[in-house]
Write a protein that holds these residues in place. Structure first.
Motif, PDB file in Angstrom:
ATOM      1  N   UNK A 122      -3.020 -14.367 -14.335  1.00 36.25           N
ATOM      2  CA  UNK A 122      -3.002 -13.623 -13.076  1.00 36.25           C
ATOM      3  C   UNK A 122      -1.570 -13.395 -12.599  1.00 36.25           C
ATOM      4  N   UNK A 123      -0.693 -14.405 -12.855  1.00 25.69           N
ATOM      5  CA  UNK A 123       0.707 -14.249 -12.459  1.00 25.69           C
ATOM      6  C   UNK A 123       1.363 -13.121 -13.246  1.00 25.69           C
ATOM      7  N   UNK A 124       1.013 -13.026 -14.532  1.00 33.06           N
ATOM      8  CA  UNK A 124       1.580 -11.958 -15.365  1.00 33.06           C
ATOM      9  C   UNK A 124       1.135 -10.587 -14.848  1.00 33.06           C
ATOM     10  N   UNK A 125      -0.176 -10.476 -14.535  1.00 35.87           N
ATOM     11  CA  UNK A 125      -0.686  -9.207 -14.008  1.00 35.87           C
ATOM     12  C   UNK A 125      -0.021  -8.855 -12.675  1.00 35.87           C
ATOM     13  N   UNK A 126       0.209  -9.886 -11.848  1.00 35.14           N
ATOM     14  CA  UNK A 126       0.873  -9.633 -10.553  1.00 35.14           C
ATOM     15  C   UNK A 126       2.295  -9.137 -10.770  1.00 35.14           C
ATOM     16  N   UNK A 127       2.980  -9.705 -11.788  1.00 38.45           N
ATOM     17  CA  UNK A 127       4.349  -9.244 -12.087  1.00 38.45           C
ATOM     18  C   UNK A 127       4.350  -7.789 -12.544  1.00 38.45           C
ATOM     19  N   UNK A 128       3.387  -7.448 -13.438  1.00 35.85           N
ATOM     20  CA  UNK A 128       3.285  -6.066 -13.908  1.00 35.85           C
ATOM     21  C   UNK A 128       2.990  -5.118 -12.747  1.00 35.85           C
ATOM     22  N   UNK A 129       2.124  -5.580 -11.830  1.00 42.13           N
ATOM     23  CA  UNK A 129       1.780  -4.751 -10.676  1.00 42.13           C
ATOM     24  C   UNK A 129       3.020  -4.504  -9.804  1.00 42.13           C
ATOM     25  N   UNK A 130       3.840  -5.547  -9.656  1.00 41.79           N
ATOM     26  CA  UNK A 130       5.072  -5.389  -8.872  1.00 41.79           C
ATOM     27  C   UNK A 130       6.001  -4.370  -9.520  1.00 41.79           C
ATOM     28  N   UNK A 131       6.042  -4.394 -10.861  1.00 39.18           N
ATOM     29  CA  UNK A 131       6.896  -3.424 -11.550  1.00 39.18           C
ATOM     30  C   UNK A 131       6.403  -2.003 -11.299  1.00 39.18           C
ATOM     31  N   UNK A 132       5.078  -1.838 -11.327  1.00 42.56           N
ATOM     32  CA  UNK A 132       4.514  -0.511 -11.060  1.00 42.56           C
ATOM     33  C   UNK A 132       4.865  -0.053  -9.648  1.00 42.56           C
ATOM     34  N   UNK A 133       4.749  -0.987  -8.678  1.00 31.65           N
ATOM     35  CA  UNK A 133       5.084  -0.638  -7.297  1.00 31.65           C
ATOM     36  C   UNK A 133       6.560  -0.269  -7.155  1.00 31.65           C
ATOM     37  N   UNK A 134       7.401  -1.008  -7.878  1.00 29.80           N
ATOM     38  CA  UNK A 134       8.840  -0.681  -7.831  1.00 29.80           C
ATOM     39  C   UNK A 134       9.083   0.728  -8.367  1.00 29.80           C
ATOM     40  N   UNK A 135       8.393   1.060  -9.483  1.00 31.34           N
ATOM     41  CA  UNK A 135       8.545   2.401 -10.061  1.00 31.34           C
ATOM     42  C   UNK A 135       8.095   3.459  -9.061  1.00 31.34           C
ATOM     43  N   UNK A 136       6.952   3.217  -8.434  1.00 30.17           N
ATOM     44  CA  UNK A 136       6.430   4.180  -7.450  1.00 30.17           C
ATOM     45  C   UNK A 136       7.417   4.348  -6.294  1.00 30.17           C
ATOM     46  N   UNK A 137       7.954   3.214  -5.824  1.00 26.22           N
ATOM     47  CA  UNK A 137       8.919   3.299  -4.730  1.00 26.22           C
ATOM     48  C   UNK A 137      10.163   4.068  -5.156  1.00 26.22           C
ATOM     49  N   UNK A 138      10.667   3.801  -6.367  1.00 21.75           N
ATOM     50  CA  UNK A 138      11.874   4.485  -6.844  1.00 21.75           C
ATOM     51  C   UNK A 138      11.652   5.988  -6.961  1.00 21.75           C
ATOM     52  N   UNK A 139      10.493   6.373  -7.485  1.00 19.27           N
ATOM     53  CA  UNK A 139      10.197   7.805  -7.622  1.00 19.27           C
ATOM     54  C   UNK A 139      10.143   8.480  -6.252  1.00 19.27           C
ATOM     55  N   UNK A 140       9.514   7.836  -5.287  1.00 19.18           N
ATOM     56  CA  UNK A 140       9.451   8.423  -3.957  1.00 19.18           C
ATOM     57  C   UNK A 140      10.830   8.466  -3.296  1.00 19.18           C
TER      58      UNK A 140
END
Length: 356
Positions: A122-140
């Motif tokens: 679950x920690x690994x999935x949470x880390x991957x999710x954070x990376x996705x959120x960072x990407x989304x934030x950077x694109x915006x």
């Protein structure tokens, strides 16, 4: 600064930034995919060539995010532009993106749960999710930065436009002053020449005839180029040759003028009557006598034309406030990046004219 430099400076800055903005998202996509690939390789090195498949898939997914955010940004520009509140707008854009993307991610994780490797906690999935959120934030944030760049660019363009307008007005002013200067030179020159001609008509009719012929060619040149600012140096030298003949008739051995101009320089441009103006200035400020001849030399160095005379200053000179040379400097400043340079030593006075 020449007007063309002002325009090109703005265009270069705009082109450079637009190229960066065009490719920046794809650099971000590749960077994040590489980071994720390195993390996967560290955790499951046994995947082998599947790492390449995972890398390409991740690039494809992030590219999809990018186009989705572009679509959301375009729609929000119509209903909630940045001008209504930059912070609220970017927050709204990020929130909508997450709301749209999150269900797909949750569904993907849920339906692929049976195929997820054991190391994926679950920690690994949470880390991957954070990376996705960072990407989304950077694109915006890229759109946010682009919005402010457009405002900055509009300000720069407006400023450049005002600078160009001011430069054009200044140039028109100096051109007008320059044409007035030419019109002032001609009557003064005509008076001196007619005075000399009057003496020759009675003492040497043949020389008087030559004098009139050279005068006619000088005036024909002035009439042919009266609307021109810049003329070919070859034409200017032909004109100044006739002018020098007139000066030699008038001053005799009291004046010596030599010129050594290369073929390269003859193909360049020069502001019309520059040479006449400089020769007149040298004669006006210095003694011209057979016992003390005034020696003037003209030659070229690189892309410059040099005119040098020996200094033997008159004690009293005709009215001179340096306006002619100052106007010539200002006109050259609009036509070239190089300046007129004056070297004034105890023995010589030298002017370096940039060829155009």
């Amino acid at each position: 600064m020449p007007i063309s430099d002002i325009t090109s400076r703005s265009e270069i800055a705009q082109d450079k930034y637009m190229k960066q903005m065009k490719y920046m998202p794809y650099f971000l996509i590749i960077d994040f995919a590489l980071i994720a690939s390195a993390l996967r390789y560290y955790l499951v090195p046994e995947w082998g060539w599947l790492h390449i498949v995972a890398f390409l898939s991740q690039c494809l997914v992030f590219t999809g995010f990018w186009f989705l955010i572009k679509f959301i940004n375009r729609k929000l520009n119509n209903v909630f532009p940045f001008e209504r509140g930059p912070f609220t707008r970017i927050s709204l854009q990020v929130l909508i993106t997450i709301v749209v993307v999150l269900p797909f991610i949750v569904a993907a994780v849920y339906f692929s749960r049976e195929h997820i490797p054991d190391f994926v906690s679950d920690e690994f999935l949470a880390t991957m999710m954070m990376m996705v959120l960072v990407v989304i934030f950077m694109f915006n944030f890229a759109f946010y930065a682009f919005h402010f760049f457009q405002h900055w660019q509009a300000t720069v363009n407006e400023k450049s436009g005002l600078e160009i307008q001011a430069a054009e007005l200044e140039r028109e002013k100096y051109e007008l002053q320059y044409h007035q200067l030419k019109n002032q030179v001609n009557p003064h020159y005509l008076f001196n020449m007619l005075t000399s001609l009057d003496g020759l008509v009675h003492t040497d009719p043949d020389l008087a005839s030559d004098f009139i012929r050279h005068m006619a060619k000088v005036y024909r040149y002035v009439l042919q180029h009266k609307e021109s600012e810049v003329v070919n140096l070859e034409d200017e030298l032909e004109f100044i040759g006739h002018y020098i003949e007139l000066l030699q008739i008038r001053y005799g051995q009291g004046l010596s003028i030599e010129s050594k101009i290369s073929e390269h320089a003859r193909g360049k441009g020069i502001v019309m009557i520059t040479l006449q103006m400089l020769l007149d200035n040298a004669i006006k400020h210095n003694i011209v006598q057979v016992s003390s001849p005034l020696n003037i030399k003209m030659w070229d160095e690189g892309d410059n034309l040099l005119i040098r005379n020996n200094k033997q200053l008159r004690k009293q000179i005709e009215t001179s406030n340096g306006t002619g040379l100052q106007q010539l400097r200002q006109l050259y400043a609009f036509l070239t990046n190089k300046n007129i340079v004056v070297e004034d030593t105890p023995d010589y006075y030298t002017i370096r004219i940039p060829l155009i």
